[in-house]
Design an enzyme around this catalytic site. Structure first.
Site, PDB file in Angstrom:
ATOM      1  CE  LYS A   1      -1.169  -4.363   3.343  1.00 37.94           C
ATOM      2  NZ  LYS A   1      -1.529  -5.690   2.802  1.00 37.94           N
TER       3      LYS A   1
ATOM      4  CE1 TYR B   1      -3.605  -2.455   5.660  1.00 37.59           C
ATOM      5  CE2 TYR B   1      -2.791  -0.477   4.586  1.00 37.59           C
ATOM      6  CZ  TYR B   1      -3.408  -1.704   4.512  1.00 37.59           C
ATOM      7  OH  TYR B   1      -3.830  -2.187   3.298  1.00 37.59           O
TER       8      TYR B   1
ATOM      9  CB  SER C   1      -0.864  -0.021   1.267  1.00 37.70           C
ATOM     10  OG  SER C   1      -1.331   1.255   1.591  1.00 37.70           O
TER      11      SER C   1
END
Lengths: 330, 330
Positions: free
Chosen positions: B158, B154, B130
């Site tokens: 990733k 997050y 992402s």
């Protein structure tokens, strides 16, 4: 201030322990140092440092062990323990288990302690990362915002450690950051399994009257700092105001960029031709492949601005070794 | 070719499943697609795709489950499963457990299968990363070699996934790489817990005659691509020659950079004033803080050179939604 050094029996741990003795009389003096490692440190802890030294042995990557360490609630934790680059490359599982999962478990143990304290326990954590986090192609000189594309498992494990330290710190569970050490040279003592071990060997062995193998061409350029500089980085990191890092919690540290040929010339100047003759070329493809992927020069502007200092040139690095370690029986 | 989609019941998984049907007749056609998720997919798998579809439910972050999946020896694995950004930020433990540790266990299961096969099993792994891997300050347009300094859990998870995929691939245990998806918009169906959910909501809800809350100022600029483009990225990634990535195994994908105001104007042009009136400002500090840290524009030159394509502008993104999803009951 209670200080925990994980990897405290290693060379850097020992140097840091001594450096703390010289610097512990600030406004928040060191009252206790806990040296933790798989084995007991050699001798340094016996000396009078002006603070209490405790020695603990165990495996930091073991969950029960690291919980025990966290429960001591040290104010500062230096995380120096790692499987070195060569070993992590040869033993994929062990490298990821210790350098990756072990570091994660340490942070989890500190977070559990933070929660248990009702959020009041927020220790300073200094994570020693490495220039092995970088991968080619490189610019002539690597800027502070260069991306991490490690080409060894060791390098990848160090970046993972950095990311974890940064996220746990961002969340306020600890107050940590990562310092990317140059290759440390001249290491006293015996060669280790790091692929960079020869950078020390070609200086240390000749100065001790022994032959040393040079496994790479003398055109190889690399980024180096002395053990004394490394200890200085760590002491400086202990009290750095981390808000100055502005959410980029990994720092490229200053060092000396020079070729192996320049290193050999510096040795010749300081110790003479006969000493240099102890260096014997012996090409090692495995080491060459790893070293080829390493960076050669850094700007390290942020770290310099934040007060981290290293040697000015390779002669100074050799002199540091001669002053600090040459006459000490290893 | 046997294809496993982890996170196969999600919106992207569903789009990918359909896209595989349109593209499976190459020289190495898809013979079977395994959709794996915590829940069964909605409807798509019932259709005749020209290949066999199998549905498996379970938690990919469970060690026994992921070993079972690896033992099926899929030729291609799409790893789309994740705790989304908002949830990973609110539930630190869950985010790291699933996105961090879960992904690691998947790779470990594939490595065990590789070893068991005597080194012959080397699956293609496509890991969906992402743009949340990046953190400010940003240049006007982010170049392909911009560093990762994530400012959400997050994003950090990733990057850790990317590093693991790269190291397991470098060692030859698998043939994987990571694609950093733009924010996917317009997502059909219901809002989700991602902080970016509103980018879809302000288009989707009005087009369906419902009000939508805009939690940020309309000056916010962001980086977007349609679900159709996302499926196209994944299909393209399935057979990409990874040697072209030259050891930098994470790719910034192409997308559309535009402000919320520009998005609203595109909606007005395509659907009229009355539709736009459904967008109601409702500032949300939590979402704003997360979105503020996100990048706004990318060059994505490498990915474009490697044949990845997205929409040319936001109107095209809305039209894609109208063609693919608007009339389908959700």
């Amino acid at each position: 201030m209670k200080v925990l050094i994980i990897g405290g029996a290693g060379m850097i741990g020992e140097k840091l322990h001594s450096a703390l003795a010289k610097s512990h009389s600030g406004k928040n003096p060191v009252t206790e140092v806990i040296l933790h490692d798989r084995v007991e440190p050699r001798t340094a802890f016996i000396e009078d440092h002006g603070f209490q030294t405790r020695v603990l042995t165990g495996n930091f990557a073991d969950q029960a062990e690291v919980r025990k360490l966290a429960s001591l609630r040290p104010d500062v934790i230096f995380h120096l323990a790692a499987i070195v680059s060569g070993e992590a490359e040869n033993d994929f599982q062990k490298g990821w288990d210790i350098n990756g999962h072990g570091t994660w478990q340490l942070l989890e143990a500190l977070r559990a302690e933070h929660v248990e304290s009702g959020g009041t326990y927020v220790p300073r954590l200094v994570f020693t990362s490495s220039i092995a986090v970088f991968g080619p192609p490189y610019p002539e000189q690597i800027p502070d915002d260069f991306l991490c594309t490690p080409q060894t498992s060791y390098g990848a494990q160090k970046v993972v450690g950095e990311l974890l330290v940064a996220d746990y710190s961002r969340k306020g569970y600890l107050d940590g950051f990562s310092i990317r050490l140059p290759t440390i040279c001249v290491r006293p003592g015996k060669p280790n399994l790091a692929a960079s071990s020869f950078f020390s060997g070609i200086i240390r062995e000749p100065l001790n009257g022994m032959d040393a193998v040079l496994p790479v061409p003398d055109t190889v350029r690399h980024w180096l700092a002395s053990p004394r500089a490394a200890a200085g980085f760590l002491v400086h990191a202990m009290t750095l105001d981390t808000s100055l890092l502005e959410n980029r919690l990994s720092l490229n540290l200053p060092g000396v960029s020079c070729t192996v040929a320049e290193q050999i010339e510096a040795l010749r100047k300081l110790a003479g031709d006969d000493i240099v003759k102890h260096i014997k070329p012996g090409f090692d493809e495995n080491i060459m492949r790893i070293v080829e992927g390493w960076p050669r020069d850094f700007s390290a502007e942020r770290a310099k601005r934040l007060g981290f200092t290293a040697e000015e040139g390779f002669e100074e690095i050799i002199r540091t070794y001669m002053e600090d370690d040459l006459d000490i029986r290893t």
